[in-house]
Design a protein around this motif. Sequence first.
Motif, PDB file in Angstrom:
ATOM      1  N   ARG A  46       0.839  -1.199   0.000  1.00  0.00           N
ATOM      2  CA  ARG A  46       0.000   0.000   0.000  1.00  0.00           C
ATOM      3  C   ARG A  46       0.872   1.248   0.000  1.00  0.00           C
ATOM      4  NH1 ARG A  46      -4.264  -0.046   4.358  1.00  0.00           N
ATOM      5  NH2 ARG A  46      -5.273  -1.382   2.848  1.00  0.00           N
ATOM      6  N   ARG A  47       1.938   1.233   0.784  1.00  0.00           N
ATOM      7  CA  ARG A  47       2.846   2.385   0.842  1.00  0.00           C
ATOM      8  C   ARG A  47       3.530   2.586  -0.507  1.00  0.00           C
ATOM      9  NH1 ARG A  47       6.813   2.318   5.715  1.00  0.00           N
ATOM     10  NH2 ARG A  47       5.683   0.391   5.710  1.00  0.00           N
ATOM     11  N   GLU A  70       1.071   4.120  -2.866  1.00  0.00           N
ATOM     12  CA  GLU A  70       0.844   5.520  -2.538  1.00  0.00           C
ATOM     13  C   GLU A  70       1.967   6.391  -3.084  1.00  0.00           C
ATOM     14  OE1 GLU A  70       0.574   8.308   1.444  1.00  0.00           O
ATOM     15  OE2 GLU A  70       0.202   6.164   1.608  1.00  0.00           O
ATOM     16  N   LEU A 104       1.509   6.535  -6.911  1.00  0.00           N
ATOM     17  CA  LEU A 104       0.374   7.376  -7.270  1.00  0.00           C
ATOM     18  C   LEU A 104       0.707   8.850  -7.059  1.00  0.00           C
ATOM     19  CD1 LEU A 104      -2.590   7.508  -8.149  1.00  0.00           C
ATOM     20  CD2 LEU A 104      -3.204   7.381  -5.745  1.00  0.00           C
ATOM     21  N   ASN A 105       1.398   9.176  -5.990  1.00  0.00           N
ATOM     22  CA  ASN A 105       1.816  10.552  -5.729  1.00  0.00           C
ATOM     23  C   ASN A 105       2.738  11.050  -6.845  1.00  0.00           C
ATOM     24  OD1 ASN A 105       2.276  12.988  -4.518  1.00  0.00           O
ATOM     25  ND2 ASN A 105       3.523  12.176  -2.866  1.00  0.00           N
TER      26      ASN A 105
END
Length: 90
Positions: free
Chosen positions: A24-25, A28, A31-32
């Motif tokens: 998940r990290r 993220e 995606l950022n």
Amino acid sequence: MDIKIGALALAGICCLVLAIGFLRRKAEIFLNFVVRMVLGIMAIYMINLLLARAGIEASAGLNPINILAVGSLGTGGLALIYGILFYNLL
């Protein structure tokens, strides 16, 4: 025997939860990066249009180097690109 199976099942579940948190990290961060790239491309395009309308003959190109700079550094990368561009105009 039942205690060993329970302990292994508990350890497996813990490893699964840690793996999900790690993935998940990473998602993220990716995606950022993509969001900053897209917003940076739009910002470069809009700034180039504003400079052209103001009569200033300076425009930053939309090339992979600039896109990666904006994607990794964000607004600092955008400022860096235009800072270098205006420094070269002096």
